[in-house]
Design a protein around this motif. Sequence first.
Motif: not given
Length: 364
Positions: A152-153, A158-159, A281-285, A322-323
């Motif tokens: 998640v983080l 990345g976003l 992977f999450a960063y690339l997503l 996150i919440s």
Amino acid sequence: MEGMIKLARDFYRDEYADSVLYAQLARIEKDEEIRKEFLRLSNIESKHAKFWHDFIKRHGGKVPKPSVKRLTIFGVKLLRKLLGPGSVASLLEMGENSAIGKYFKYLTTYADRFSEEELNALKEVILDELEHEKFFREEEKRFHVENTRDLVLGMNDGLVEILGAVTGLSAVYPNSPQLVGISGLIVGVAGALSMAIGTFVSVRSQRQVKESIRERMEVLFRVSPEKTVEELVEKLVEGGMPEEVAGEVAKELSDNSEAVVGLLLPEAEENEIRAALYTGFAYLLGVAFPVTPYFLASSSLVALPFSILLAGSALAIVATLISLLSGISIRKKVAEMVATGLGAAFLSYLFGRFMEALFNVSAL
């Protein structure tokens, strides 16, 4: 009295909603052990709801009509499908922890207004919630929930970072959307590698430091068991245990080096390779959302609003996750993350305009 009844109504609604939530989770759960546990928890929460229902009536209050939190149920089910049972365990553990705190405060505030039977019943409710929290904490360890947080983080980073980059580049290259998109991808891949390597080094270093300290503690135990036991007593006392009891516990464990060292320094459980892969992977997503419109639009300024819209929607989803994982207000977290993310993008755009004007960069 009104404040006491008002809180009791809230507790009744929450327990009823939790009972329905656990029943719904049991229906979709494939793990038979967890499914049975959800059904058991649903029955217990239903019993808690009845306690609050009867409590309100006994004290002359009006019992509210219970409602099902459909958005919460949908969110938890979606979280279960996307991120696995560990994320759900983390969410529910946070919820149980919150309930324990509220009930304990309620008990200490209004204890003089309870009958002995009500007092004992509320203590039983608190004990049930503590048992629930323990179960979900064990499930978190089983399903490596720390990696869910990495996911998640990492996506959030990345976003925000790539949205800022492509927004600033849009001001510099308004007529070259593909150039902006390619630049965003290059920055995104570099950022993903940097995040993954940083996570790997950080987690590995923490584990190696802990392992080194454990080895030294084991050596100390063999050389001077008395000194190790003294340190154990100090740690137990710091944790709130009476000194006499801590001394007895340490004495009982004095022949068991593994137990003593384990209490002084728990083993590091996070795997650095898995953490690095999740984060990268999450960063690339996260990169995909703000970058994609630049490969489809005729100009950077046309792509920009779509990039902001996609990234803003993804930020709202990440904020919700996150919440849910942290047990904090969804509305506040969504507002905070979307506002900061889009604010960073706006400042990046202004900086891009400034750079374009300062260096008179012409679009290719």
